[in-house]
Write an enzyme that holds these catalytic residues in place. Structure first.
Site, mmCIF file in Angstrom:
data_model
loop_
_atom_site.group_PDB
_atom_site.id
_atom_site.type_symbol
_atom_site.label_atom_id
_atom_site.label_comp_id
_atom_site.label_asym_id
_atom_site.label_seq_id
_atom_site.Cartn_x
_atom_site.Cartn_y
_atom_site.Cartn_z
ATOM 1 C CG HIS A 47 -9.312 -0.999 -5.504
ATOM 2 N ND1 HIS A 47 -9.859 -1.359 -4.297
ATOM 3 C CD2 HIS A 47 -10.286 -1.105 -6.428
ATOM 4 C CE1 HIS A 47 -11.125 -1.667 -4.490
ATOM 5 N NE2 HIS A 47 -11.416 -1.522 -5.769
ATOM 6 C CE1 TYR A 95 -3.721 -2.350 0.123
ATOM 7 C CE2 TYR A 95 -2.763 -3.215 2.149
ATOM 8 C CZ TYR A 95 -3.672 -3.309 1.116
ATOM 9 O OH TYR A 95 -4.544 -4.365 1.066
#
Ligand code: CA2
Length: 153
Positions: A102, A25
């Site tokens: 995302h 991430y």
């Protein structure tokens, strides 16, 4: 004239950004993400409101509120992307442009992340570009809103 409002909604566990799994991430925090959105929106002449929740029902309520309040929606439904028909139904009921974002490339990851119910209701989907995906989503919404305004004239 008032700037059009874009709602930026982040789903469960995204409050932990920057604290774990940086290889997936990135190292940016939720604060960094929201600052990037605020700076981008300002440059585009858009107003934004950023919210994050770990609660499915709250996310659904905020999506419903977008109907009367916002000109566009950016949503990272996180884990609920892959599970929530209720969230998909709420997004389906909107008639404003919706970009699903995302951070990670969900298609490169586990099989269960490859499908998002929300994508069925989204105008477009951006994934795998980290927090830059939110910047691109804002630019795209700005373009779409300009086109809609031109069509109205
Ligand atoms: O790539 C994305 O943005 C996701 O929506 C993130 C979700 C995941 O369930 C989706 O499949 C893809 C998970 C967010 C969890 O974020 C964390 C960040 C740092 C530490 C722990 C969790």
């Amino acid at each position: 004239m008032a700037s059009p409002l874009i709602l930026v909604l982040n789903g469960p566990n995204l409050n932990m950004l920057g604290t774990r799994e940086p290889e997936i991430y990135g190292t940016a925090t939720l604060d960094d993400l929201e600052t990037l959105c605020a700076e981008t929106a300002e440059g585009l002449g858009l107003a934004i409101e950023c919210r994050q929740t770990n609660v499915e029902g709250e996310l659904i309520t905020w999506v419903q509120e977008a109907r009367d309040r916002a000109a566009g929606l950016i949503i990272n439904p996180a884990g609920y992307s892959h599970t929530s028909i209720a969230l998909m139904d709420a997004v389906m009921a909107l008639d404003i442009p919706v970009i699903e974002v995302h951070l990670s490339n969900i298609h490169k990851r586990e099989e269960f992340r490859h499908h998002s119910y929300v994508s069925r209701a989204a105008t477009g989907v951006i994934c795998g570009l980290g927090i830059a995906g939110y910047r691109l989503a804002l630019i795209t919404l700005s373009d779409i809103l300009e086109e809609l305004e031109e069509d109205d004239q």
